[in-house]
Design a protein around this motif. Structure first.
Motif, short mmCIF file in Angstrom:
data_model
loop_
_atom_site.label_atom_id
_atom_site.label_comp_id
_atom_site.label_asym_id
_atom_site.label_seq_id
_atom_site.Cartn_x
_atom_site.Cartn_y
_atom_site.Cartn_z
N GLN A 196 12.88 16.32 40.95
CA GLN A 196 11.68 16.73 41.68
C GLN A 196 10.68 17.52 40.83
O GLN A 196 9.46 17.33 41.00
N PRO A 197 11.09 18.38 39.91
CA PRO A 197 10.07 19.02 39.06
C PRO A 197 9.26 18.01 38.25
O PRO A 197 8.06 18.21 38.04
N TYR A 198 9.90 16.91 37.84
CA TYR A 198 9.15 15.90 37.10
C TYR A 198 8.27 15.08 38.03
O TYR A 198 7.18 14.65 37.65
N PHE B 201 5.54 6.90 31.59
CA PHE B 201 6.63 7.87 31.70
C PHE B 201 7.94 7.12 31.57
O PHE B 201 7.97 5.89 31.52
N ASN B 202 9.05 7.85 31.49
CA ASN B 202 10.36 7.27 31.25
C ASN B 202 11.31 7.48 32.43
O ASN B 202 11.23 8.50 33.12
N ARG C 85 10.20 16.36 30.05
CA ARG C 85 9.94 17.03 31.32
C ARG C 85 8.95 18.19 31.19
O ARG C 85 9.15 19.28 31.74
N THR C 86 7.89 17.91 30.44
CA THR C 86 6.85 18.89 30.22
C THR C 86 5.50 18.24 30.50
O THR C 86 5.28 17.07 30.16
N GLN C 87 4.58 18.99 31.09
CA GLN C 87 3.26 18.45 31.35
C GLN C 87 2.52 18.25 30.03
O GLN C 87 2.48 19.14 29.19
N ASP D 9 1.50 10.33 26.42
CA ASP D 9 2.25 11.47 25.90
C ASP D 9 3.34 11.99 26.82
O ASP D 9 4.26 12.69 26.35
N LEU D 10 3.30 11.70 28.13
CA LEU D 10 4.39 12.17 28.99
C LEU D 10 5.74 11.61 28.54
O LEU D 10 6.77 12.27 28.69
#
Length: 321
Positions: free
Chosen positions: A66-68, A51-52, A27-29, A21-22
């Protein structure tokens, strides 16, 4: 009579689940610590975390977002807290978006070198994390600029992706497993096809550490799509005999092992699933697991087992633990 328990954690093998699901949320948990606690409670030992590239890096060759990175790292921490290992899976089908247009690696606008650069940066961030065991460098490449064929499989775009990513990952000092998938969707049926790699291809990559897994994906419907809807729900073509196809995927796995074993190459079934509780599918799955267990294959089920998506049946997984 109770069914045999074919889906077992065997010594030395990783058996687990794909978390996909990521890649579907920007860019959401997508998960929580409970996700990993539940996976561990079901007796599994590994997660393939998809992830992508566009989520983790704004532009090719650019810095990581960095947040991702933190989102991915949180998942690794939760896995480690629950005794699970993680395969980092770049789930992009050989493509990414550049300036709002999707390109394939190997197109003039998107170089293979930029993918190797991305893996250099990802490994730099995550290689020291105790949960990480492997890097799945690219999921299900297909229709690439130069496709694999009997005459091109050593030099095709996917072969270039594999070698450049191996070189990049080893170049930064990582000793962890590198996972590569054959061209044409990483499909077990396509691997030995006359138009693809044929029956006995040479190894097309070089890893100085000889620590590569070959991954293939296998679904149990006749199209190998994993979408068990309408005519795609049959083991064989709708006009065919399902019973003759029950051992088909198991026999393909035997053929693959006959090719990998002399080369010392572990097999990783990166994706597989079955249709609901249908008898022919369960029989096919039992035979497939008998072969997988006999050769020590590593496996991750797709999709996560608490969804209602086709193939995502918790009862199937738990009845085979």
């Amino acid at each position: 009579m109770p069914r045999r328990r074919a889906y077992q954690i065997i010594t030395g093998a990783y058996r687990g689940i794909c978390l996909q699901d990521l890649q579907y949320v920007w860019r959401t948990q997508a998960y929580t610590p409970l996700t990993y606690a539940r996976i561990a409670a079901n007796g599994l030992n590994v997660v393939r975390l998809a992830f992508n590239a566009n989520h983790v890096q704004d532009t090719p060759n650019g810095a990581l977002h960095q947040p991702y990175v933190t989102i991915i790292r949180d998942n690794l921490d939760w896995a480690h807290q629950n005794g699970l290992k993680v395969i980092l899976d770049l789930h992009d089908f050989g493509r990414r978006v550049v300036n709002s247009v999707e390109y394939r690696y190997g197109d003039p606008q998107l170089t293979v070198e930029s993918l190797a650069d991305l893996w250099t940066k990802l490994v730099g961030e995550f290689d020291s994390h105790p949960a990480v065991i492997a890097y799945d460098v690219m999921n299900e490449c297909h229709d690439m600029p130069v496709q694999a064929s009997p005459s091109t499989y050593k030099t095709c775009t996917v072969a270039q992706i594999h070698q450049q990513c191996i070189d990049a990952i080893r170049g930064i000092g990582s000793t962890k497993i590198i996972i590569i998938a054959p061209d044409n969707w990483g499909n077990i049926s396509n691997f030995f096809a006359a138009w693809s790699y044929e029956s006995n291809p040479d190894v097309w990559w070089n890893d100085p550490l000889n620590n590569v897994w070959l991954t293939v994906h296998t679904y149990f419907n006749w199209t190998n799509s994993g979408y068990y809807i309408g005519q795609d729900r049959f083991l064989n073509q709708p006009t065919g005999n399902n019973s003759t196809w029950i051992p088909y995927r198991a026999n393909q796995l035997k053929l693959l092992h006959a090719w990998t074993a002399p080369r010392g190459l572990p097999i990783y079934i990166g994706e597989y699933n079955v249709h609901g509780d249908d008898g022919p599918y369960l029989n096919a799955l039992e035979q497939f697991f008998e072969v997988a267990n006999s050769i020590g294959a590593n496996m991750t089920y797709w999709p996560f087992f608490d969804t209602d998506r086709p193939g995502g049946n918790l009862a199937i997984i738990k009845s085979n633990l």
